[in-house]
Design an enzyme around this catalytic site. Structure first.
Site, PDB file in Angstrom:
ATOM      1  N   GLU A 432     -10.002  -2.740   5.438  1.00 40.60           N
ATOM      2  CA  GLU A 432     -10.095  -1.456   6.142  1.00 40.60           C
ATOM      3  C   GLU A 432      -9.733  -1.642   7.614  1.00 40.60           C
ATOM      4  O   GLU A 432     -10.397  -2.379   8.336  1.00 40.60           O
ATOM      5  CB  GLU A 432     -11.535  -0.924   6.005  1.00 40.60           C
ATOM      6  CG  GLU A 432     -11.846   0.252   6.900  1.00 40.60           C
ATOM      7  CD  GLU A 432     -13.315   0.664   6.827  1.00 40.60           C
ATOM      8  OE1 GLU A 432     -14.086   0.032   6.070  1.00 40.60           O
ATOM      9  OE2 GLU A 432     -13.676   1.618   7.525  1.00 40.60           O
ATOM     10  N   ASP A 510     -15.956  -2.024   5.727  1.00 41.05           N
ATOM     11  CA  ASP A 510     -17.193  -2.064   6.506  1.00 41.05           C
ATOM     12  C   ASP A 510     -18.369  -1.709   5.613  1.00 41.05           C
ATOM     13  O   ASP A 510     -18.229  -0.928   4.674  1.00 41.05           O
ATOM     14  CB  ASP A 510     -17.134  -1.036   7.646  1.00 41.05           C
ATOM     15  CG  ASP A 510     -16.124  -1.441   8.717  1.00 41.05           C
ATOM     16  OD1 ASP A 510     -15.751  -2.629   8.746  1.00 41.05           O
ATOM     17  OD2 ASP A 510     -15.722  -0.567   9.503  1.00 41.05           O
ATOM     18  N   ASP A 512     -20.621   0.365   5.774  1.00 41.84           N
ATOM     19  CA  ASP A 512     -21.229   1.635   6.191  1.00 41.84           C
ATOM     20  C   ASP A 512     -20.685   2.766   5.319  1.00 41.84           C
ATOM     21  O   ASP A 512     -19.933   2.527   4.381  1.00 41.84           O
ATOM     22  CB  ASP A 512     -20.967   1.901   7.679  1.00 41.84           C
ATOM     23  CG  ASP A 512     -19.474   2.019   7.982  1.00 41.84           C
ATOM     24  OD1 ASP A 512     -18.662   2.046   7.025  1.00 41.84           O
ATOM     25  OD2 ASP A 512     -19.108   2.072   9.167  1.00 41.84           O
ATOM     26  N   ASP A 514     -18.490   5.142   5.859  1.00 47.23           N
ATOM     27  CA  ASP A 514     -17.037   5.257   5.839  1.00 47.23           C
ATOM     28  C   ASP A 514     -16.413   4.175   4.978  1.00 47.23           C
ATOM     29  O   ASP A 514     -15.475   4.430   4.224  1.00 47.23           O
ATOM     30  CB  ASP A 514     -16.471   5.153   7.261  1.00 47.23           C
ATOM     31  CG  ASP A 514     -16.519   6.493   7.975  1.00 47.23           C
ATOM     32  OD1 ASP A 514     -16.776   7.508   7.287  1.00 47.23           O
ATOM     33  OD2 ASP A 514     -16.322   6.518   9.205  1.00 47.23           O
TER      34      ASP A 514
END
Ligand code: 0RA
Length: 649
Positions: A432, A510, A512, A514
């Site tokens: 990402e 990541d 998280d 997103d």
């Protein structure tokens, strides 16, 4: 035959019996697939299958499955009860033979139509062999009988322990932890299968109860029952999609001696979702029954579209795939001696099944189209739209491919390839963002690890039409880097896997929300257009750590809060508290190249989560829900499964 000979023969048989179960313990994977989480759950399905068979024979309508506090499982049914009388040939109780002899399951009742097979159907004796303890209780002929076993061996002869005016069988088993990698049952995994079984076998009530650690709370329990069978299954699969037609088109009956049940409907999406079952087993790889379904569908729709004159105005060529855009269907056939083929033995090979299924589908569809001209028009219009989109997609793809030829190697410019050429040894990381991609490039072992940075959110393929998908830069980068073709004219699902350049495809995002979203977007693309990669076990998810705990020069990583707290305690030791610092990683970008290698990319230390398709029917629905238009169910799912959603797909 002399008494002596008879005795010898008997003991010889005995030895063979022991060898049988010994073989199961020696090579459990040969009998139940694997000894991981899948195999563990398989044991339950095996035992439940026996009760389902009793229900299909017409003697049972209630099955209760419980996960006990110690992760043992109890399966109870109200069938006739396994016969307990002495079998004259073997000189043993029939019950003991069923429980301890390989493949002895249906031997005593040749008249009933027993259809279990394929992946399952290895017999309850396998479950027994792989259980540290098993107990069977039978209610029959006014009495209660029991027998217990350890690793498949009876602890005593079948004994009478009371009276009962009910009939049925109660099986309790505890999987052997020296065989299985995991021994903790997952409620949702069992629930998905019980729900599926209830839809596939209408009229049976299946109750699932979780009796583990529920201090003060009611035990979790779900009751599965379907009156409408596959008709309801198809609606269930489409519950979060927008309907194209309101009805589910349904057939149940027998054609040429083959029991066929089939249900289909159309939604407004671009995806096809056909779940095909043989003897209650999901045949992921399709086969002769699915060919019959497709043939029946295509022929009947084509004929209707032609006869009704709708097609005459169109100068477009319609392809088999076009008839299945937005189609949701469930097909279930019963085959007495199924031949299962293919990589995962989930492809039906019996030729004699194609025609009956094709007939059944043609008949039901022809009647429906005749009686519902408005809906028929909607379906045909959708087919034509699909054909138009497909032609546009081909044009777009040809443009892309021509461009690629011009740029030389044909590999995306952003790909940092590895030097190794043997795909079996190569890995590709889809990372990402460009900055994390840069770090990964510095941290990797360039000999066998390739890095492909993806910029931000890739296209949501669940909501886009095909030509848009193939024109999208990030999607193009994914499939050109992998080296495989997607969406060819002949068959959009047949990948040229021999061209696949990496056997480990690792998604690194990541840790998280997103990141989870991007992960899901990539997985959705792979699931819809390169499903085989997932089925073959090539797709993985990297797990970067969430915390770094430091004291002086010492530093450790933690992947969850428990680990973090334990590390803090450990590092603190007797020292002062202030010397321990905790860093929470919000993204891959916060790690330097060395840290990323140590924690997430080094094969010796990293944890990769392999992406598998546990339950195909649920999986399709999860992707359509996660990526589709309907926001409320998505939010609900993500909130409920925040931690597990990505593990289970
Ligand atoms: C063979 C014969 C009969 C019952 C069963 C098998 C049977 C097996 C299982 C396994 C779980 N539940 C079950 N229920 C029944 C009965 C034959 C007879 O009564 O005539």
């Amino acid at each position: 035959m002399s008494e002596e000979n008879k005795r010898n023969e008997y003991s010889a048989d005995n030895i063979q019996v022991l060898e049988g179960l010994e073989a199961v313990r020696k090579r459990p994977a040969m009998y139940i697939g694997d000894v991981g989480i899948k195999g563990l759950h398989h044991l339950v399905y095996e035992v439940v299958d026996n009760s389902i068979d009793e229900a299909l024979a017409g003697y049972c309508d209630t099955i209760k499955v419980s996960i006990n506090p110690d992760n043992s499982i109890t399966v109870e049914d109200n069938g006739r009860g396994i016969p307990t009388g002495i079998n004259t040939k073997e000189g043993k109780s029939a019950l003991e033979i069923v429980m301890t002899v390989l493949h002895a399951g249906g031997k005593f009742d040749k008249d009933t139509y027993k259809v279990s097979g394929g992946l399952h159907g290895v017999g309850v004796s396998c479950v027994n062999a792989l259980s540290i303890h098993m107990r069977t209780e039978v209610h029959r002929e006014g009495k209660i009988f029991e027998q217990e076993y350890s690793i498949g061996k009876p602890l005593y002869e079948v004994r009478e322990i009371g009276e009962s005016n009910a009939t049925g069988t109660i099986q309790t088993f505890k999987p052997d932890s020296s065989i299985f990698e995991f021994t903790e049952y997952n409620y949702d995994t069992l629930a998905a299968r019980m729900r599926e079984l209830a839809f596939l076998n209408k009229g049976i009530t299946i109750t699932l109860t979780d009796l583990r650690s529920t201090e003060g709370e009611e035990p979790r329990q779900t009751v599965y029952f379907s009156e409408g069978g596959l008709r309801e299954f198809a609606s269930y699969l489409d519950r979060n999609r927008e309907k194209l037609i309101n009805d589910v088109i349904y057939f149940e009956g027998e054609r040429e001696g083959v029991p066929v049940e089939v249900a289909l409907t159309y939604n407004t999406s671009y995806t096809e979702n056909i779940q095909a079952y043989v003897n209650n087993i999901n045949t992921h790889e399709g086969g002769t029954h699915l060919s019959g379904f497709r043939r029946g569908l295509t022929n009947t729709l084509k004929k209707y579209a032609t006869d009704s004159g709708i097609l005459a105005k169109e100068k477009i060529e319609i392809d088999g795939d076009d008839f299945r855009e937005g189609l949701t269907a469930v097909l279930s056939v019963k085959v007495a001696e199924p031949q299962f083929e293919g990589q995962t033995k989930t492809k039906l090979g019996n030729r004699e099944v194609t025609a009956p299924v094709s007939q059944a589908v043609s008949e039901m569809l022809a009647v429906y189209l005749e009686e519902h001209p408005a809906e028929a028009k909607l379906i045909v219009e959708k087919v034509i739209l699909a054909a138009r989109a497909r032609h546009a997609a081909r044009k777009a793809r040809e443009m892309v491919q021509r461009k690629n030829v011009l740029t030389g190697s044909g590999l995306p410019g952003k790909l940092a390839d590895c030097s190794e050429k043997d795909p079996a040894l190569c890995e590709i990381y889809f990372v990402e963002g460009d900055s994390a991609g840069g770090t990964a490039k510095q941290g990797r072992d360039r000999h066998f690890q390739a890095i492909m940075p993806l910029r931000g959110k890739i296209l949501n393929v669940e909501k886009a039409m095909q030509h848009k998908i193939f024109e999208n830069d990030e999607i193009k980068n994914i499939y050109t880097a992998l080296g495989v073709r997607v969406g060819t004219e002949e068959d959009s699902k047949a990948l040229n896997l021999e061209k696949l350049r990496y056997h480990k495809i690792i998604i690194m995002c990541d840790a998280d929300v997103d990141g989870a979203h991007i992960e899901t977007l990539i997985l959705t693309f792979l699931f819809r257009f390169m499903k085989e990669l997932i089925e073959k076990g090539y797709v993985y998810i990297a797990t970067p750590p969430l915390y770094q705990v430091k004291k002086g020069a010492k530093s450790e990583y933690a992947w969850n809060e428990d680990q973090r707290d334990r590390l803090i305690m450990e590092l603190k030791g007797g020292g002062s508290e202030s010397s321990v610092t905790v860093q929470r990683y919000k993204g891959l970008g916060e790690m330097n190249a060395e840290q990323l290698w140590d924690t997430t990319m080094n094969p010796e230390h990293r944890t990769l989560r392999q992406v598998t398709i546990e339950n195909a029917a649920e999986c399709d629905q999860i992707f359509s829900m996660l990526m589709g238009d309907d926001v409320p169910p998505r939010r609900e799912f993500i909130e409920k499964n925040a931690k597990y959603a990505r593990l289970d797909v």
